[in-house]
Design a protein around this motif. Structure first.
Motif, short mmCIF file in Angstrom:
data_model
loop_
_atom_site.label_atom_id
_atom_site.label_comp_id
_atom_site.label_asym_id
_atom_site.label_seq_id
_atom_site.Cartn_x
_atom_site.Cartn_y
_atom_site.Cartn_z
N ALA A 100 4.94 4.97 0.54
CA ALA A 100 4.04 4.11 -0.22
C ALA A 100 4.04 2.68 0.30
O ALA A 100 2.98 2.05 0.43
N VAL A 148 1.42 4.80 -5.88
CA VAL A 148 2.49 5.28 -6.73
C VAL A 148 2.12 5.01 -8.19
O VAL A 148 1.63 3.93 -8.51
N LEU A 178 1.69 9.60 -5.81
CA LEU A 178 3.09 9.91 -6.10
C LEU A 178 3.35 9.45 -7.53
O LEU A 178 3.07 8.30 -7.86
N ALA A 186 9.27 8.84 -0.88
CA ALA A 186 8.05 8.40 -1.55
C ALA A 186 7.86 6.90 -1.43
O ALA A 186 6.77 6.42 -1.09
#
Length: 162
Positions: free
Chosen positions: A94, A102, A69, A90
């Motif tokens: 994560a 990320v 991401l 996201a």
């Protein structure tokens, strides 16, 4: 691994009609460097999510099919009162669900990170950010610039089939 994309890109959506650098970066520079020159496959909202699709489930599916991401940190993203759905999802994925890696790209000087949501501050504390300073360099579109080398370092390895 069942993934289609190397990275899902999260950026502040511009709600005005003025073209801005972040959108130019997301739609022109990133695909040129990471896709055309380095061989990665990005998922970019507005390009890879189609009109008529249920946005929330489309975002969720694309993120699940992404190895990384990428979040672009800007003043606009920080000062936005309602955090975008894709950013929430996201960070949840994560930090809580699957540990998706990320990559934080600091597009402008943020200064102290106090205004950032706690989950972003946690990720910054763990791994830092990649700072965009390329407008000061001679070849910002070079995949060999320090910025793009740092981005590629965080990206998954690409296996070329022979």
């Amino acid at each position: 691994d069942g993934k289609i994309y190397d990275a899902y890109v999260i950026y502040p959506k511009n709600h005005t009609n003025e073209a801005n650098f972040v959108e130019y970066f997301v739609y022109q520079i990133m695909p040129d460097i990471l896709e055309n020159q380095c061989g990665y496959k990005l998922c970019i909202y507005g390009r890879d999510i189609y009109p008529g699709e249920d946005t929330a489930s489309a975002i969720e599916k694309r993120m699940q099919k992404s190895r990384r991401l990428i979040i672009l940190l800007t003043q606009q993203l920080i000062n936005c009162k309602e955090h975008a759905y894709d950013q929430h999802l996201a960070l949840h994925n994560a930090l809580i669900l699957d540990g998706t890696k990320v990559i934080l790209l600091e597009m402008e000087t943020i200064g102290t990170y106090e205004k950032l949501q706690e989950s972003l501050r946690f990720i910054i504390k763990q791994q830092g950010t990649v700072k965009w300073k390329e407008q000061h360099t001679v070849h910002p579109q070079s995949p060999n610039s320090k910025f793009w080398k740092q981005v590629r370092y965080h990206m998954p390895l690409i296996f070329k089939s022979s």
